[in-house]
Design a protein around this motif. Sequence first.
Motif, mmCIF file in Angstrom:
data_model
loop_
_atom_site.group_PDB
_atom_site.id
_atom_site.type_symbol
_atom_site.label_atom_id
_atom_site.label_comp_id
_atom_site.label_asym_id
_atom_site.label_seq_id
_atom_site.Cartn_x
_atom_site.Cartn_y
_atom_site.Cartn_z
ATOM 1 N N TYR A 1 -39.243 -81.676 -0.670
ATOM 2 C CA TYR A 1 -38.088 -83.908 -0.462
ATOM 3 C C TYR A 1 -37.271 -84.349 0.451
ATOM 4 O O TYR A 1 -37.260 -85.452 -0.470
ATOM 5 N N GLY A 2 -36.968 -83.265 0.465
ATOM 6 C CA GLY A 2 -35.660 -83.768 2.007
ATOM 7 C C GLY A 2 -35.709 -84.849 2.824
ATOM 8 O O GLY A 2 -35.851 -85.574 3.331
ATOM 9 N N LEU A 3 -37.455 -84.789 2.996
ATOM 10 C CA LEU A 3 -38.003 -85.354 3.924
ATOM 11 C C LEU A 3 -38.013 -87.559 3.407
ATOM 12 O O LEU A 3 -38.058 -87.753 4.144
ATOM 13 N N LEU B 1 -47.465 -76.733 4.142
ATOM 14 C CA LEU B 1 -48.160 -77.666 4.784
ATOM 15 C C LEU B 1 -48.268 -78.912 4.561
ATOM 16 O O LEU B 1 -48.164 -80.004 5.035
ATOM 17 N N PHE B 2 -49.102 -78.692 3.147
ATOM 18 C CA PHE B 2 -49.183 -80.271 2.153
ATOM 19 C C PHE B 2 -48.583 -80.775 1.818
ATOM 20 O O PHE B 2 -48.521 -82.459 1.999
ATOM 21 N N ASN B 3 -47.446 -79.606 1.247
ATOM 22 C CA ASN B 3 -45.985 -80.586 1.046
ATOM 23 C C ASN B 3 -45.611 -81.813 1.766
ATOM 24 O O ASN B 3 -45.215 -82.590 2.035
ATOM 25 N N ALA B 4 -45.497 -81.059 3.096
ATOM 26 C CA ALA B 4 -44.109 -81.553 3.935
ATOM 27 C C ALA B 4 -45.321 -82.821 4.400
ATOM 28 O O ALA B 4 -44.664 -84.491 4.831
ATOM 29 N N LEU B 5 -46.416 -83.019 5.098
ATOM 30 C CA LEU B 5 -47.276 -84.434 5.127
ATOM 31 C C LEU B 5 -47.665 -85.021 3.733
ATOM 32 O O LEU B 5 -48.107 -85.909 4.344
ATOM 33 N N ARG B 6 -47.423 -84.915 2.607
ATOM 34 C CA ARG B 6 -47.472 -85.805 1.577
ATOM 35 C C ARG B 6 -46.293 -86.168 1.754
ATOM 36 O O ARG B 6 -46.615 -87.122 1.470
ATOM 37 N N GLN B 7 -45.292 -85.409 1.515
ATOM 38 C CA GLN B 7 -44.175 -86.647 1.500
ATOM 39 C C GLN B 7 -43.439 -87.656 2.378
ATOM 40 O O GLN B 7 -43.134 -88.160 2.264
ATOM 41 N N SER C 1 -32.789 -80.818 3.149
ATOM 42 C CA SER C 1 -33.422 -80.833 1.665
ATOM 43 C C SER C 1 -33.169 -78.698 1.199
ATOM 44 O O SER C 1 -33.760 -78.615 0.310
ATOM 45 N N PHE C 2 -33.030 -77.939 1.724
ATOM 46 C CA PHE C 2 -32.124 -77.193 1.254
ATOM 47 C C PHE C 2 -30.760 -76.859 0.153
ATOM 48 O O PHE C 2 -32.027 -76.001 -0.714
ATOM 49 N N PRO C 3 -30.224 -77.818 -0.004
ATOM 50 C CA PRO C 3 -30.079 -77.891 -1.328
ATOM 51 C C PRO C 3 -30.717 -78.216 -2.561
ATOM 52 O O PRO C 3 -30.192 -78.286 -3.764
ATOM 53 N N ILE C 4 -31.887 -79.173 -1.925
ATOM 54 C CA ILE C 4 -32.862 -79.687 -3.014
ATOM 55 C C ILE C 4 -34.005 -78.891 -3.331
ATOM 56 O O ILE C 4 -33.922 -78.438 -4.904
ATOM 57 N N SER C 5 -34.079 -78.128 -2.535
ATOM 58 C CA SER C 5 -34.683 -76.356 -2.724
ATOM 59 C C SER C 5 -33.866 -75.960 -3.677
ATOM 60 O O SER C 5 -34.547 -75.354 -4.693
#
Length: 448
Positions: free
Chosen positions: A71-73, A147-153, A246-250
């Motif tokens: 989600y950071g992306l 991989l899917f998450n990053a491309l979807r964001q 990204s890391f704080p949201i994670s």
Amino acid sequence: MNATSANTWNRYYRPILQLGVPIAIGQLGVIIMGFADTMMVGRFSTDALAAASFVNAVFNLFVYMMLGYSYGLTPLISSLVGQGRRAEAGGTLKYGLICNLVFALLLMLILGVGYCFIDRMGQPTEILPLVRPYYLTIGASLLFVALFNALRQFTDGISETSTGMWVILVGNVLNIVGNFVLIYGVGPFPRLGLLGAGISTLTARIIMAVIMVALLLGRKRYAAYRQGFCQSAVRTASLLHINRQSFPISLQMGMESGAFTVSGIMAGWLGAVDLATYQVMVTLGGLGFLLYYSFGSGITIRVAHFYGQNDWSSVRSTTRAGVFILLGMAAISSMIFYFGGEFIIHGFTSDPAVISLSLTLILPMILYQLGDSMQICFANALRGTSHVMAMMWVAFVSYVVVNIPAGYLLAFPCGLGVVGLYLAFSIGLILAASLFAWNFYKVMRRVA
């Protein structure tokens, strides 16, 4: 509708809905996939359902951490595209992919260590032979999830939210078909039970990631992004910037999911029936959560858009619109749970004990819909402003300091069992919603 109301609707409400609806449809596919897994496994045996509950409770923590990391992306991509800097957006995707895949590998290493201690987690002995192969199979799928998450964001960030929707729906169909033939052994396929569900999930996640890669490589309208992706050099500063966003949201999503994971483990201490019941109700409750997060993503994109323009009034108005939209979604979810909960529960299991205990959890689950919808609303508004460090601390206080201890006290010393675990969720979520709102408006006061 007068001119002012029409302008408010078109400027603030409509864009959130237009961005959120495709995400919501895709998330409904995720919910259906979870429903299908739980229903088919529950029909196979109560022990298989209990084993799936334990493994899913553990893995959901890591899956949501990976989702939160991706989600950071979204606001970074959205901001660059809004400024017409498509090549830089492609470069940002490259950095984001590297960060997300490395993060997934680290989590898989942690899960590998955890596998060695499964028999020390207090779970019923009879389900451990089912837990072990399912655990390994689901673990192998996490790299493809990242991989899917990053491309979807990325596609969400450029406002093409329907792309992820269609890919998820395809994966959903593949998973349901795979479940049917592998759990029960249809035709030439062996009867694998819970392991069959794991293999089906792994296969669907691989195919979903491959489809996203193929779309981004093949579509002409992504040419500028591909050029930026290929030409951008890998710089440590860029990777660290992605990680800081990204890391704080994670961690925030990880601690929220961690409350459910720890509660799932505590449900196992109560027995196989309580654990199976917990899995049924967590799957049912996912209906509300994933819908709220769908429209929450629309809030993030719109808040980031106005925040980048220093339009503070529109940032506030967008967040206010999000509050009303998510409250409406919470009301719809609650009505579905209240009027249709018993019918849905019978679809998951035929065990009378699980059905009876599940029915006692409908009202506690409705109670936390309010807190869940509002904490998602303000967390995503805060994410849109890129002030993400506060999210981590709010999650720590709400879920680790308050929710988990409250769940233990209510479930065991107070004797409420699995009902106590659900009441503790309400306490943690309402506290989180209040703290996220306070931090969001603190940011607004500072920038204004």
